[in-house]
Design an enzyme around this catalytic site. Structure first.
Site, PDB file in Angstrom:
ATOM      1  N   GLY A  56       0.841  -1.204   0.000  1.00  0.00           N
ATOM      2  CA  GLY A  56       0.000   0.000   0.000  1.00  0.00           C
ATOM      3  C   GLY A  56       0.867   1.242   0.000  1.00  0.00           C
ATOM      4  O   GLY A  56       0.519   2.277   0.574  1.00  0.00           O
ATOM      5  N   GLY A  89      -0.331   4.822  -0.726  1.00  0.00           N
ATOM      6  CA  GLY A  89      -1.419   5.380   0.086  1.00  0.00           C
ATOM      7  C   GLY A  89      -0.910   6.469   1.006  1.00  0.00           C
ATOM      8  O   GLY A  89       0.256   6.865   0.985  1.00  0.00           O
ATOM      9  N   ASP A 133       2.118  -1.616  -4.601  1.00  0.00           N
ATOM     10  CA  ASP A 133       0.800  -0.980  -4.524  1.00  0.00           C
ATOM     11  C   ASP A 133       0.015  -1.405  -5.758  1.00  0.00           C
ATOM     12  O   ASP A 133       0.595  -1.707  -6.803  1.00  0.00           O
ATOM     13  CB  ASP A 133       0.936   0.553  -4.497  1.00  0.00           C
ATOM     14  CG  ASP A 133      -0.324   1.219  -3.950  1.00  0.00           C
ATOM     15  OD1 ASP A 133      -0.266   1.740  -2.819  1.00  0.00           O
ATOM     16  OD2 ASP A 133      -1.374   1.201  -4.631  1.00  0.00           O
ATOM     17  N   ILE A 134      -1.298  -1.365  -5.638  1.00  0.00           N
ATOM     18  CA  ILE A 134      -2.133  -1.718  -6.792  1.00  0.00           C
ATOM     19  C   ILE A 134      -2.112  -0.587  -7.828  1.00  0.00           C
ATOM     20  O   ILE A 134      -2.331  -0.808  -9.014  1.00  0.00           O
ATOM     21  CB  ILE A 134      -3.562  -2.064  -6.324  1.00  0.00           C
ATOM     22  CG1 ILE A 134      -4.309  -2.826  -7.402  1.00  0.00           C
ATOM     23  CG2 ILE A 134      -4.337  -0.842  -5.873  1.00  0.00           C
ATOM     24  CD1 ILE A 134      -5.385  -3.725  -6.888  1.00  0.00           C
ATOM     25  N   ASP A 177       1.266 -14.490  -7.713  1.00  0.00           N
ATOM     26  CA  ASP A 177       2.461 -14.154  -8.504  1.00  0.00           C
ATOM     27  C   ASP A 177       3.200 -12.968  -7.902  1.00  0.00           C
ATOM     28  O   ASP A 177       4.428 -12.938  -7.838  1.00  0.00           O
ATOM     29  CB  ASP A 177       2.084 -13.809  -9.953  1.00  0.00           C
ATOM     30  CG  ASP A 177       1.685 -15.059 -10.704  1.00  0.00           C
ATOM     31  OD1 ASP A 177       1.980 -16.168 -10.196  1.00  0.00           O
ATOM     32  OD2 ASP A 177       1.060 -14.929 -11.774  1.00  0.00           O
ATOM     33  N   TYR A 181     -14.783  -3.961   7.404  1.00  0.00           N
ATOM     34  CA  TYR A 181     -13.401  -3.495   7.599  1.00  0.00           C
ATOM     35  C   TYR A 181     -12.956  -3.752   9.052  1.00  0.00           C
ATOM     36  O   TYR A 181     -11.851  -4.246   9.297  1.00  0.00           O
ATOM     37  CB  TYR A 181     -13.361  -2.010   7.248  1.00  0.00           C
ATOM     38  CG  TYR A 181     -12.104  -1.262   7.601  1.00  0.00           C
ATOM     39  CD1 TYR A 181     -10.921  -1.460   6.900  1.00  0.00           C
ATOM     40  CD2 TYR A 181     -12.114  -0.299   8.631  1.00  0.00           C
ATOM     41  CE1 TYR A 181      -9.773  -0.723   7.218  1.00  0.00           C
ATOM     42  CE2 TYR A 181     -10.987   0.433   8.939  1.00  0.00           C
ATOM     43  CZ  TYR A 181      -9.816   0.209   8.229  1.00  0.00           C
ATOM     44  OH  TYR A 181      -8.692   0.934   8.548  1.00  0.00           O
ATOM     45  N   LYS A 218      -9.971  -6.148  10.269  1.00  0.00           N
ATOM     46  CA  LYS A 218      -8.824  -5.685  11.070  1.00  0.00           C
ATOM     47  C   LYS A 218      -8.661  -6.563  12.318  1.00  0.00           C
ATOM     48  O   LYS A 218      -7.551  -6.963  12.674  1.00  0.00           O
ATOM     49  CB  LYS A 218      -8.995  -4.207  11.465  1.00  0.00           C
ATOM     50  CG  LYS A 218      -8.781  -3.239  10.308  1.00  0.00           C
ATOM     51  CD  LYS A 218      -7.316  -3.173   9.919  1.00  0.00           C
ATOM     52  CE  LYS A 218      -6.997  -2.213   8.809  1.00  0.00           C
ATOM     53  NZ  LYS A 218      -5.635  -2.312   8.302  1.00  0.00           N
TER      54      LYS A 218
END
Ligand code: AKB
Length: 337
Positions: free
Chosen positions: A11, A14, A36-37, A60, A155, A159
């Site tokens: 991430g 972010g 990160d995406i 992958d 969420y 968590k």
């Protein structure tokens, strides 16, 4: 951290990733492997030795990340609370399956390199779920780590699940086999975060940063919670400080695996008043959204972070006034100038 250590940051693009990468690069000169995406912002690229764009649920990508030995993982990638309610199954997949992949990767690295891997996990006040406003008013001001852990969002459930997965991998993973892996799992529960440089997406504490960034750009903004809504908040420099202090704490000082951290607890009306001091012509109004309000109402008004203060000398640098006067206002002025 000695210079020859390598950290993996998920991430990375972010909100927290930005501040953390800058700090690790300039302050500590750590070798950084980032993922990160989204593509990584161009200013962060020169600070990272390797950047791999991809999805942490993709085996992958995990395989590629596993090719470099690292000593610490900051696992920041996550789908936040409002977005998670729009697609709960996706939130579970990314937040829980993604974390499980990374814990397995850490276990594999630890086995291969014959040393512990530190796993720093930002959890959230979303793990708490107070049943109603009356209970929140009575008990919601000093919530300790073991209390009210009945989250009302996917969420929050994710968590809490990942805190337990981290504890399991740290203490019990493959307990029937000779011990070959050591994961040094450490989690902190963040309040709402406010950064001068980035605006969060998909969260429910986002009304705080959104009010500020809209005001600074001269754009009107309707806050999606009631003026009396109260949550704990913290500015980004303190969030980075908390992550690094927890990472650096001697293991023997840590009496628990999960810690609350916080700075101050303003109401939405108090945030608005503070913003008006710097941006007197800001067009900020209230238009509560019933569903997002219900999420905020289920989170505590304040949390007790005395365990972090005791075990790793946590202390926020920025109180409410200082956050705005010395960090947020000057930085957003500069950003939108
Ligand atoms: C969210 O609003 O979802 C996050 C959080 C409180 O963890 N900012």
């Amino acid at each position: 951290m000695p210079k020859d250590e390598t950290v993996l940051i998920t991430g990375a693009n972010g909100e927290i990733g930005h501040g953390l990468i800058e700090h690790l690069h300039t302050g500590r000169r750590a070798r950084i492997i980032a993922t990160d995406i989204q593509p990584l912002d161009s200013d962060l690229k020169p600070m990272c030795q390797t950047f791999l764009q991809g999805d942490i649920t993709d085996p992958d990508l995990i395989g590629q990340l596993g090719q470099s030995p690292f000593t610490t993982i900051f696992h920041l990638a996550s789908i936040l609370s409002t977005k998670g309610e729009r697609d709960p199954e996706l939130a579970h997949h990314v937040n829980v399956d993604g974390t499980l992949h990374l814990l397995q990767l850490a276990a594999e690295q630890s086995r291969r390199e014959g040393r512990p891997v530190r796993f720093i996990y930002p959890s959230s006040i979303a793990v708490y779920g107070l049943p109603d406003l009356e209970t929140k008013a009575r008990h919601g001001r000093v919530v300790r780590e073991g209390e009210w852990c009945s989250p009302a969002t996917m969420y929050g459930v994710n968590k809490l699940t990942c805190e337990h997965l981290g504890r399991y991998y740290a203490l019990h993973y493959r307990s029937l086999e000779p011990a070959t892996t050591r994961i040094d799992f450490r989690a902190l529960r963040f309040p709402g975060l406010i950064s001068a440089l980035t605006v969060p997406t998909g969260g429910t504490s986002d009304y705080g940063p959104e009010m500020l960034h809209h005001a600074a750009q001269g754009k009107p903004y309707a806050c999606f919670v009631r003026p009396d809504s109260q949550l704990p908040f913290m500015v980004m420099p303190d969030a980075i400080k908390a992550l690094l202090l927890l990472e650096a704490a001697p293991r023997e000082n840590l009496h628990q695996l999960v810690y609350n951290v916080t700075s101050y607890s303003p109401t939405a009306a108090e945030i608005l008043q503070m913003i008006l001091r710097s941006f007197p012509s800001a067009q900020l109004t209230f238009a509560p959204d019933e569903r997002r309000q219900a999420i905020v109402d289920s989170w505590p008004a304040d949390i007790d972070d005395s365990a972090a203060r005791r075990d790793w000398l946590w202390k926020a640098e920025y109180d409410f006034r200082r956050s705005f006067e010395e960090y947020l206002t000057p930085s957003v002025h500069q950003r939108y100038a």
